[in-house]
Design a protein around this motif. Structure first.
Motif, short mmCIF file in Angstrom:
data_model
loop_
_atom_site.label_atom_id
_atom_site.label_comp_id
_atom_site.label_asym_id
_atom_site.label_seq_id
_atom_site.Cartn_x
_atom_site.Cartn_y
_atom_site.Cartn_z
N GLY A 42 14.31 -6.91 7.48
CA GLY A 42 14.66 -8.15 6.81
C GLY A 42 13.60 -9.22 6.86
O GLY A 42 13.88 -10.41 6.72
N THR A 43 12.34 -8.81 7.05
CA THR A 43 11.26 -9.79 7.04
C THR A 43 11.02 -10.28 5.62
O THR A 43 11.56 -9.75 4.65
N ARG A 44 10.16 -11.28 5.49
CA ARG A 44 9.86 -11.85 4.18
C ARG A 44 9.24 -10.81 3.25
O ARG A 44 8.67 -9.81 3.71
N ALA A 45 9.34 -11.04 1.95
CA ALA A 45 8.74 -10.13 0.97
C ALA A 45 7.22 -10.27 1.02
O ALA A 45 6.69 -11.36 1.23
N HIS A 46 6.53 -9.17 0.82
CA HIS A 46 5.08 -9.18 0.85
C HIS A 46 4.56 -8.77 -0.52
O HIS A 46 4.86 -7.68 -1.01
N ASP A 47 3.77 -9.66 -1.14
CA ASP A 47 3.22 -9.38 -2.46
C ASP A 47 1.88 -8.66 -2.39
O ASP A 47 1.53 -7.87 -3.27
N VAL A 48 1.12 -8.96 -1.35
CA VAL A 48 -0.24 -8.43 -1.22
C VAL A 48 -0.39 -7.76 0.14
O VAL A 48 0.12 -8.25 1.15
N GLN A 72 -9.82 -10.33 -11.61
CA GLN A 72 -9.03 -9.70 -12.67
C GLN A 72 -8.94 -8.19 -12.40
O GLN A 72 -9.31 -7.37 -13.23
N SER A 73 -8.44 -7.85 -11.23
CA SER A 73 -8.32 -6.44 -10.87
C SER A 73 -7.14 -6.29 -9.92
O SER A 73 -6.83 -7.20 -9.15
N PRO A 74 -6.46 -5.15 -9.96
CA PRO A 74 -5.30 -4.95 -9.08
C PRO A 74 -5.68 -4.67 -7.63
O PRO A 74 -4.81 -4.58 -6.77
N ALA A 75 -6.97 -4.50 -7.34
CA ALA A 75 -7.36 -4.16 -5.99
C ALA A 75 -8.77 -4.64 -5.69
O ALA A 75 -9.54 -4.99 -6.60
N LEU A 76 -9.09 -4.68 -4.41
CA LEU A 76 -10.44 -5.05 -3.96
C LEU A 76 -10.80 -4.18 -2.76
O LEU A 76 -9.95 -3.84 -1.94
N ILE A 128 -12.46 -3.59 4.57
CA ILE A 128 -11.39 -4.37 3.94
C ILE A 128 -10.89 -3.65 2.69
O ILE A 128 -11.69 -3.27 1.83
N TYR A 129 -9.57 -3.51 2.59
CA TYR A 129 -8.92 -3.00 1.38
C TYR A 129 -7.79 -3.97 1.04
O TYR A 129 -6.98 -4.31 1.91
N ILE A 130 -7.72 -4.39 -0.21
CA ILE A 130 -6.65 -5.30 -0.63
C ILE A 130 -6.02 -4.77 -1.91
O ILE A 130 -6.73 -4.38 -2.85
N CYS A 131 -4.69 -4.79 -1.97
CA CYS A 131 -4.00 -4.38 -3.19
C CYS A 131 -2.62 -5.02 -3.21
O CYS A 131 -2.20 -5.68 -2.25
N HIS A 132 -1.92 -4.85 -4.32
CA HIS A 132 -0.57 -5.39 -4.45
C HIS A 132 0.44 -4.46 -3.78
O HIS A 132 0.28 -3.23 -3.80
N ARG A 133 1.47 -5.04 -3.23
CA ARG A 133 2.48 -4.27 -2.53
C ARG A 133 3.11 -3.21 -3.44
O ARG A 133 3.37 -2.08 -3.02
N ASP A 134 3.33 -3.54 -4.70
CA ASP A 134 3.99 -2.62 -5.63
C ASP A 134 3.16 -1.37 -5.91
O ASP A 134 3.69 -0.38 -6.44
N ASP A 135 1.88 -1.40 -5.57
CA ASP A 135 1.02 -0.25 -5.82
C ASP A 135 0.97 0.70 -4.63
O ASP A 135 0.31 1.74 -4.69
N ILE A 136 1.65 0.34 -3.54
CA ILE A 136 1.67 1.18 -2.35
C ILE A 136 2.88 2.10 -2.39
O ILE A 136 4.02 1.65 -2.47
N GLN A 137 2.65 3.40 -2.34
CA GLN A 137 3.76 4.35 -2.32
C GLN A 137 3.34 5.62 -1.59
O GLN A 137 2.17 5.98 -1.57
N PHE A 138 4.30 6.26 -0.94
CA PHE A 138 4.01 7.49 -0.22
C PHE A 138 3.38 8.52 -1.15
O PHE A 138 3.81 8.70 -2.28
N GLY A 139 2.35 9.17 -0.66
CA GLY A 139 1.70 10.23 -1.41
C GLY A 139 0.73 9.76 -2.47
O GLY A 139 0.05 10.57 -3.10
N GLY A 140 0.61 8.44 -2.66
CA GLY A 140 -0.29 7.91 -3.68
C GLY A 140 -1.60 7.44 -3.08
O GLY A 140 -1.73 7.32 -1.86
#
Length: 211
Positions: free
Chosen positions: A81-87, A114-118, A163-175
């Motif tokens: 129940g922690t806060r939502a994480h966008d990044v 202008q990119s979904p990741a860094l 350092i790796y940065i991306c959006h939370r929605d792009d993180i998924q098992f097996g990806g």
């Protein structure tokens, strides 16, 4: 190097350098240390406001990926129940020379880019045209047909693992952790050492003790 994240590096466990850089950066809502090793979690728990997560055995194997470990951490946080994480920012403990300033600058670049990741990178030590593969007879193959001075080639960059940065929605098992063409945060080679061997460790210690 078994247990390398706990080996003393210039007066503190290797993992402590990354934890302290993350805290000093001030860019995180939550800082999470995920591990299957209770000793690593014990070190992390000594710091205020660090969340520790026990990683299940199947995510601590040689075949488990960083993405799977991150996905598990996110699911565990959300279940609590922690806060939502966008990044999501991934900081590997084997990059102890990465500084808080690097994390801050990379995060700003990601937010305004202008990119979904860094991903953090550094310049290659030598032109890639000087490299090749060995065939079954020990011959070096794949070299450029014409070899020139190093300064005659375009600069090329490699991942340095810091350092790796991306959006939370792009993180998924097996990806994959990163997709497409991520932004590149350029770090100097002097801060891009990724500890993998005892020689890397000794070199890093010399650098830190010289500061």
């Amino acid at each position: 190097m078994p247990g390398k994240n706990l080996i003393d590096l210039a007066g503190k466990p290797l993992i402590a350098w990354t934890i302290e850089a993350a805290i000093k950066s001030g860019v995180f809502d939550d800082i999470v240390v995920s591990s299957d090793d209770g000793h690593i979690l014990a070190v992390a728990s000594k710091y205020d406001d660090i969340i520790t997560l026990k990683r299940p055995d199947h995510l601590a194997s040689d075949t488990a990926t960083t993405t799977d470990a991150v996905a598990h951490a996110l699911e565990e946080l959300e279940a609590r129940g922690t806060r939502a994480h966008d990044v999501v920012v991934v900081l590997q403990p084997t990059s102890p020379l990465r500084q808080a300033e690097d994390i801050i600058a990379a995060f700003k670049q990601f937010v305004h880019g202008q990119s979904p990741a860094l991903v953090s990178v550094c310049e290659l030590d030598h032109p890639i045209e000087w490299s090749g593969t060995l065939d079954s007879n020990g011959r070096l193959t794949g070299l450029s047909s014409a070899l020139h001075r190093s300064q005659d080639y375009k600069k090329r960059y490699r991942l340095n693992g810091a350092i790796y940065i991306c959006h939370r929605d792009d993180i998924q098992f097996g990806g994959p952790l990163l997709t497409g063409e991520p932004l590149a945060y350029v770090m100097p080679r002097s801060r891009s050492l990724d500890i993998d061997t005892s020689i890397d460790f000794k070199l890093c210690e010399l650098i830190l003790n010289d500061d």
